[in-house]
Enzyme design. Structure first.
Site, mmCIF file in Angstrom:
data_model
loop_
_atom_site.group_PDB
_atom_site.id
_atom_site.type_symbol
_atom_site.label_atom_id
_atom_site.label_comp_id
_atom_site.label_asym_id
_atom_site.label_seq_id
_atom_site.Cartn_x
_atom_site.Cartn_y
_atom_site.Cartn_z
ATOM 1 C CB THR A 195 -4.266 12.561 27.393
ATOM 2 O OG1 THR A 195 -3.448 13.640 27.867
ATOM 3 C CG2 THR A 195 -3.495 11.259 27.531
ATOM 4 C CG ASP A 196 -8.947 17.271 26.511
ATOM 5 O OD1 ASP A 196 -8.184 18.253 26.579
ATOM 6 O OD2 ASP A 196 -10.166 17.370 26.264
#
Length: 760
Positions: A464-465
């Site tokens: 994920t960011d």
């Protein structure tokens, strides 16, 4: 709940097995589900031959020979049925489910999952049933969770029956957002390319891990403190990776060394080398921005940026680069990637991203390209709000899809997923999704599994960011979103908000079935596979971080020379329609110098510190420099009674051209991650620094960061993009203003901001 959508209510005849150990409520839930979808219900226990019933009633577990004809009969009932059918059956093992599926491959399994304590309590409360509570442990031992390639749904029996039925119904009608598909990792294939021994290390390591260690591997911590006590606390959560807040290179290296010395499984140590060595430590070399590396015909600039990034981050002990950025800057209003994208076409992005990747790959580093499914359409910033890539399926494939296919084929090892929704892509794979059901890619299995894993064939690791971005956190409660990212197809979760809370949410998500056993195992294989591809499994603990002598490469004279050469090549003349240039100390000795910053950003650095460098370089060139100061600056310096009207009346006088021969405006406007889109913010209404004086004296506007300023200063006739507030870029710009060297940089049409007056 997790699950694979298995049909709709448009006449589809659902064939469902409600499965689980004794006491989970198969009959109750099965009957309620059948009623909800208009199906016939059968209790599979009623299909046992009498010999099986007698055997279980005596306390003797059935063997597989006993079960085989019973399971075959259950499977036979589905194709024989003329309507939708729900059957309650334990179906504990994969082999049992295969027998049922052999008769009807369309069968969907609904697994009712619960804790042993809850199951035991339910069993002891139903005397007279032929399955005694004493057999519960044997059933739990035999239970094999649904694999990722099985059409199935997992629900928590702690929920009310009505909620369970609603969840299952939502999944059956294609509304589940937590399905993890069947695209399992192949560690022998690219980008891992592991030999048998490395694969065995991965499997043995997973087999040796406690559940808590497995859950911990899913996390990448952001280290906000360099103290050993802080690191000890983080490492108690068995994290798989770390990123850190930049500081002096020596402190960073010691920080990493301590972390690697205290962990049982080697850590992935990430950095953000988007500009070379800068950003990974305070003394790293700024080579160029991504846009800068795309603003000259020489593609080798991007390779040099990657090479310097690799050498300097490896010297620190980093092994994972959160770069290159492969977004396409289509929308000039988008300022989160305006300087962080190589350009505004897929072709320039692919060309320069490959060069960067090849350069950094000369060091022992793997890359995470970002931000899938692609930024640059929406003007907003995921740090503060969810943004959207609104391209249709065909247009996306021709642009962002082309970039991702090229880079996956080129060997990129991991992909960072942005908190970016893609409505048309999601609906391509999940027709009928409403606007409210469009989720950011980090939570969207149709984008991660069907598109990224399936159509694009990506076999590497997905992360994920940053999970604190509002683009993610606005989507659902944190206790839900933490495990939902992994269930949707991400392998690692970037940054704790609160370590104890987030770890607990992830663990609870696994225990409740949101994260299936198969999804967890696949994520762990990808994480450890990435570590093995770096050779971390073979390295001694002492060799994971270089010696202090390696730090000599950081900010070295050779790297500074590269930076100076890149700066000289990429300073770009955007326009000089009034033919103001050249401006020299001989022709225009007296310079009025304006600095525009937009104020301090989250780094708390002095936003106008660069102006001292500009003044020094101008004076070194022979100019007489007078620096403009705003009312706020003058008041801070001790002048009383200051206000913007007074400053304007003193600055904008009829003798301006008699006092100054030319005006230079140097803008270094930042604010990344603090607003949805960045524009120039003047110091006051009708501010005296706004280039009204462009009609009085030759005026040169120089941007040291953003490329979109002409929309706010269209009146200037000479505009230069220098890309960076480094001394090398500022010096090169002043040389070129004087005509001592030529402008070599190129630009794309975004600089004119879709407005005719910016070209005048």
């Amino acid at each position: 709940m997790t699950g694979k959508p298995a049909g709709s209510e448009d006449g589809h005849r659902h064939h469902i097995v409600v499965m689980g150990v004794a006491g989970c409520g198969k009959s109750t839930v099965g009957a309620a589900l059948a009623d909800r979808i208009g199906a016939e219900f059968l209790d599979g226990d009623s299909l046992h031959p009498q010999a099986n019933i007698d055997k279980m009633a005596s306390g003797t577990p059935l063997n597989d020979d006993d079960r085989a004809p019973w399971l075959a009969e259950i499977g036979r009932r589905f194709p024989a049925s003329n309507s939708a059918l729900v059957i309650a059956c334990s179906a504990l093992k994969r082999s049992y489910r295969n027998i049922i599926r052999s008769a009807d491959p369309s069968v969907v399994f609904v697994h009712l999952h619960g804790t042993r304590e809850l199951l035991n309590a339910r069993m002891t409360a139903r005397p007279g049933h032929f399955m005694p509570a004493s057999l519960l442990d044997s059933q739990l031992a035999a239970l094999e969770a649904l694999d990722d390639d099985e059409a199935g749904i997992v629900v928590d029996i702690a929920s009310p029956v009505e909620d369970i039925v609603n969840d299952v119904h939502a999944a059956l009608t294609g509304q589940s957002a937590a399905y993890a598909g069947p695209h399992l990792v192949d560690l022998a294939a690219a980008p891992y390319n592991l030999d048998d021994a490395a694969v065995q290390w991965v499997e043995n390591t997973i087999g040796s891990m406690t559940l808590e260690e497995k859950i911990g591997q899913l996390f990448i911590n952001h280290n906000n403190d360099y103290s050993p006590a802080y690191l000890d606390g983080v490492l108690n959560f068995h994290v798989g990776g770390m990123r850190y807040r930049p500081g002096p290179s020596s402190a960073v290296q010691e920080h990493i060394r301590y972390a690697q010395s205290k962990t049982r499984i080697p850590l992935l140590i990430a950095s953000n080398p988007e500009m070379g060595g800068a950003g990974s430590c305070d003394d790293g070399t700024f080579v160029s921005t991504h846009l800068q590396a795309g603003s000259h015909p020489d593609r080798a600039i991007a390779r040099q940026m990657g090479q310097v990034a690799g050498v300097e981050t490896a010297a620190l002990g980093c092994n994972w680069a959160f770069a290159p950025i492969v977004d396409i800057h289509y929308n000039w209003r988008n300022t989160v990637i305006s300087t962080r994208a190589f350009g505004n076409t897929p072709e320039i992005v692919v060309e320069r991203a490959k060069e960067y990747f090849d350069g950094i790959s000369e060091s022992p580093t793997v890359c995470a390209m970002k931000h899938f499914p692609g930024d640059g359409i929406d003007e907003r910033d995921q740090h503060v709000v969810t943004s959207y890539n609104t391209l249709g399926y065909d247009d996306w494939n021709a642009s962002y899809g082309h970039v991702y296919r090229e880079m996956i084929g080129h060997g990129v090892q991991s992909i960072m997923v942005g908190h970016i929704g893609a409505p048309e892509l999601s609906r391509h794979f999940r027709p009928g999704l409403s606007d409210a059901e469009i989720l950011p890619a980090t939570l969207a299995p149709e984008l991660l599994q069907d598109l990224l894993r399936g159509e694009l064939g990506f076999n590497g690791l997905v992360l994920t960011d940053a999970s604190l971005m509002v683009g993610l956190t606005q989507a659902m409660k944190r206790r839900d979103l933490v495990p939902a990212t992994i269930a949707a197809g991400c392998d690692m979760f970037l940054f704790f908000r609160n370590p104890e809370e987030d770890f607990g949410y992830m663990l609870d998500g696994y225990k409740s079935g949101v994260i299936s056993e198969g999804r967890l195992q696949d994520a762990l294989r990808r994480i450890l596979g990435l570590k093995a591809s770096l050779g971390l499994h073979l390295a001694s603990r002492e060799s994971l971080v270089p010696s202090a002598e390696a730090l000599a490469a950081i900010g070295s004279e050779a790297h500074r020379a590269i930076a100076a050469d890149v700066a000289d090549k990429t300073v770009t003349l955007v326009k000089d329609t009034a033919r103001n240039l050249p401006i020299t100390p001989r022709t225009h000795p007296r310079i009025r110098l304006y600095g525009i910053s937009g104020g301090a950003d989250f780094t708390r650095a002095d936003p106008l510190a660069y102006l001292d460098t500009v003044r020094e370089e101008l004076e070194a060139a022979g100019f007489e420099v007078s620096v403009f100061r705003t009312a706020e600056q003058r008041e801070a310096a001790g002048e009383a009674g200051m206000n913007f009207m007074r400053v304007l009346s003193e600055e904008a006088t009829g003798d301006y051209a008699e006092r100054y021969d030319a005006a230079f405006v140097f803008a270094n406007v930042k604010g990344f991650a603090q607003e949805a889109s960045i524009r120039i913010k003047w110091s006051s209404p009708m501010a005296a620094e706004i280039p009204w004086y462009a009609t009085e004296v030759p005026t040169v506007f120089v941007s040291l960061n953003q490329p979109n300023h002409l929309i706010d200063v269209p009146m200037v006739k000479t505009a230069i993009h220098a890309h960076a507030a480094t001394r090398e870029a500022i010096r090169a710009t002043i040389q070129k203003i004087q005509g001592k060297s030529g402008f070599q940089g190129t630009f794309n049409q975004n600089v004119f901001c879709d407005s005719f007056d910016t070209r005048l």
